[in-house]
Design an enzyme around this catalytic site. Structure first.
Site, PDB file in Angstrom:
ATOM      1  N   LYS A 137       4.260 -20.461 -15.117  1.00 38.07           N
ATOM      2  CA  LYS A 137       4.408 -20.064 -16.510  1.00 38.07           C
ATOM      3  C   LYS A 137       5.859 -19.668 -16.782  1.00 38.07           C
ATOM      4  O   LYS A 137       6.510 -19.033 -15.938  1.00 38.07           O
ATOM      5  CB  LYS A 137       3.461 -18.895 -16.785  1.00 38.07           C
ATOM      6  CG  LYS A 137       3.393 -18.403 -18.214  1.00 38.07           C
ATOM      7  CD  LYS A 137       2.367 -17.272 -18.285  1.00 38.07           C
ATOM      8  CE  LYS A 137       2.199 -16.698 -19.674  1.00 38.07           C
ATOM      9  NZ  LYS A 137       1.189 -15.608 -19.683  1.00 38.07           N
ATOM     10  N   SER A 217      -2.196 -16.190 -22.932  1.00 39.26           N
ATOM     11  CA  SER A 217      -0.922 -16.826 -23.200  1.00 39.26           C
ATOM     12  C   SER A 217      -0.498 -17.833 -22.142  1.00 39.26           C
ATOM     13  O   SER A 217       0.514 -18.523 -22.305  1.00 39.26           O
ATOM     14  CB  SER A 217       0.170 -15.757 -23.337  1.00 39.26           C
ATOM     15  OG  SER A 217       0.315 -15.020 -22.130  1.00 39.26           O
ATOM     16  N   SER A 241      -4.909 -13.152 -20.427  1.00 42.77           N
ATOM     17  CA  SER A 241      -4.014 -14.309 -20.453  1.00 42.77           C
ATOM     18  C   SER A 241      -4.172 -15.270 -19.288  1.00 42.77           C
ATOM     19  O   SER A 241      -3.654 -16.375 -19.331  1.00 42.77           O
ATOM     20  CB  SER A 241      -2.553 -13.854 -20.508  1.00 42.77           C
ATOM     21  OG  SER A 241      -2.188 -13.588 -21.831  1.00 42.77           O
TER      22      SER A 241
END
Length: 568
Positions: A137, A217, A241
């Site tokens: 990420k 996210s 997330s």
């Protein structure tokens, strides 16, 4: 670091539900057309027939153990595998379905792979991740790439060193393939955001149905690993997330106990709740990733708590029979927001019983009472933490006030779809010795932890608590933001205790997951239970990259004739 709370917790949920490379800020769902293309151009070769998204990819759904076996037998090299993933990214992320999940490629990926091949030829095998390409990420530092958190404000921010967890992965032999898109600033910027959208990366799509949300996210990691763009990936979580994007992408996601994995070199939201964790297509692959990532970091004091508690081979704890005799609490208050999800969940409860688990209906007495305190904690800790990260890392923008001003000056791209209300609220928060913050931090942990999940586990003598992870993926809507129905993971996120989501089926072709939650440092037990459940149900299916769902629900796979799709 997704902040999602069930709709039943209004009015606070109304605020938190919306918390949800290259630049395409004016495209509602399309991929970016600048930046990422240049970042990827060096590796974007002509894609062969095996890169079609229809399941013909030679390494689609292939697990880490099988990849290691092929490399060990000389039938595959890390360089060949890495190039295959790069070609697949070009074929279905940049082109074809255009998932827009991968934000930036590591220009040294093929060099790293060749080095691992040379080590293998010399008889040095670092471990089960040796030569395995993984994605990170884009709020995790990894040289020589940018760490932007999806913001153009940090589009030129190249940290000088790897995050501690990236050091661990590289020491374990993993090849860092690249960075994935995310909900900008890990969805802690606006109350009306769209999961998977960032100004630098555009909108990530869900590979199961392309006009559906990837959640967030850790959106790009979820979509990329579901689509076999890498063997496994890393996400981060503050509140949902990892669990939410894993569940809607048919993945296994592990949100560890806070302190098991270092947060050093990760763009922060909350020192109380932040953690990184693996996202993979199987529990076994996630366990291998987790084992490589744990370790005490002198730069993150919370990891000192893991001494004597961390396990460095979670894969060894996999046991297909671990459900036999397990006592599991069923959190029914986390159901009821979607008939289809409820039907799938009930079928899987029966599967758990058949595997020998004893199920007990439970309730958390303090359910949802921590939310107001949680928000106070996050606002204070974000202001302090992001300022420290930006300042210590010599980023182009040095503090939260600078980010707010940057967004105002570049509102046409950064705030084309939603604003920065949370940034502004965080900027007005006091210091970390503020009495209101200290009281909120104590209250949030007490209500979710000691009087919440811990009390429930102890009262009923449970090994774990289970709930539906989250609602089916909703349509992407940049104008109105996310349409979120409910979830079951919030108590573990605020308590800082571990949770694991595993696919449990689908609702009209949209994956849904079940989440296992336990006490602090119970990752090994949860992984064992999750693996046994996975082997019992085999619920994961590969994505089909449908452009949209048919209006005639009867033509799509679903939760059964009695289930009605009520939204999402």
């Amino acid at each position: 670091m997704r902040l999602y709370l069930p709709r039943v917790y209004l009015p606070l949920a109304a605020l938190l539900i919306g918390l949800t490379a290259c630049q395409r800020a004016t495209d509602d769902t399309g991929p970016s057309t600048t930046g990422t293309t240049a970042d990827r151009g060096e590796h974007a070769g002509a894609a062969g027939d095996d890169t079609r998204p229809t399941g013909d990819f030679a390494f689609g759904e292939v697990g880490i153990a099988e990849l290691q076996t092929r490399m060990g037998h000389g039938k595959l090299t890390s360089a060949t595998l890495t190039q295959a993933y790069l070609d697949r990214i070009a074929a279905i992320d940049d082109a074809g379905p255009m998932l827009n999940a991968v934000l930036e490629l590591n220009p040294e990926a093929l060099e790293e792979a060749a080095a691992r091949d040379a080590e293998r030829a010399a008889g040095r095998i670092r471990g089960p991740l040796h030569g395995i390409p993984v994605l990170l990420k884009d709020n995790i530092d990894a040289t020589p790439m940018v760490t932007s958190a999806g913001s153009n404000a940090l589009a030129e921010h190249r940290p000088r060193s790897d995050a501690f967890l990236v050091q661990r992965l590289r020491e374990a032999g993993a090849v860092i393939l690249g960075k994935t898109n995310l909900s900008e600033w890990a969805n802690f910027r606006s109350t009306r955001s769209s999961s998977g959208w960032s100004a630098r990366g555009g909108q990530t799509r869900n590979p199961y149905v392309l006009d559906r949300s990837p959640c967030g996210s850790s959106s790009g990691t979820g979509s990329a690993i579901a689509a076999s763009l890498a063997a496994a990936g890393v996400g981060t979580e503050t509140d949902g997330s990892i669990i939410c994007p894993s569940a809607v992408a048919g993945l296994v996601g592990i949100k560890p106990t806070v302190g098991l994995i270092s947060r050093g070199g990760i763009v922060p939201i909350s020192s109380s709740q932040d953690t990184a964790g693996p996202m993979a297509r199987t529990v076994a692959d996630a366990a291998v990733m987790l084992s490589a990532m744990v370790g005490r970091d002198e730069g993150d004091v919370r990891t000192a708590e893991s001494t004597g508690r961390a396990i460095f081979d979670y894969h060894a704890r996999l046991d297909a029979g671990s459900l036999l005799g397990a006592r599991i609490g069923v959190l029914r208050s986390a159901s009821g927001y979607h008939d289809g999800v409820d039907a799938v969940f009930e079928r899987n409860l029966e599967a758990l019983r058949k595997a020998g688990a004893e199920l007990v209906d439970v309730a958390i007495a303090t359910d949802g009472q921590w939310q107001e305190a949680e928000l106070v904690v996050l606002l204070h800790e974000f202001k302090h933490g992001v300022g420290r990260y930006l300042g210590n890392g010599q980023a182009p923008v040095r503090d939260l006030a600078g980010l707010i001003e940057y967004n105002r000056k570049h509102a046409d791209t950064e705030m084309a779809w939603f604003g920065q209300e949370l940034f502004e609220r965080a900027q007005s928060a006091g210091p970390l010795d503020d009495e209101a913050y200290i009281e909120a931090r104590i209250a949030a942990r007490r209500l979710a932890g000691a009087e919440g999940i811990d009390a429930t586990l102890a009262e009923h003598q449970l090994d774990a608590i289970i709930a539906p992870a989250v609602s089916p993926a909703w349509p992407i809507d940049l104008v109105n933001g996310d349409h979120f129905l409910g979830a079951g993971y919030g108590v573990a996120a605020v308590a800082g205790t571990p949770s694991v989501t595993v696919p449990m089926g689908d609702v009209h072709g949209l994956p849904v997951g079940i989440v296992f939650m336990g006490p602090a440092w119970s990752e090994a037990r949860l992984i064992g239970l999750a693996h046994a459940f996975e082997q019992q149900t085999r619920a994961r299916t590969a994505p089909r990259f449908l452009p949209t769902l048919p209006f005639d629900a009867g033509t799509a796979s679903g939760a059964g004739a009695d289930a009605k799709q009520t939204g999402g």
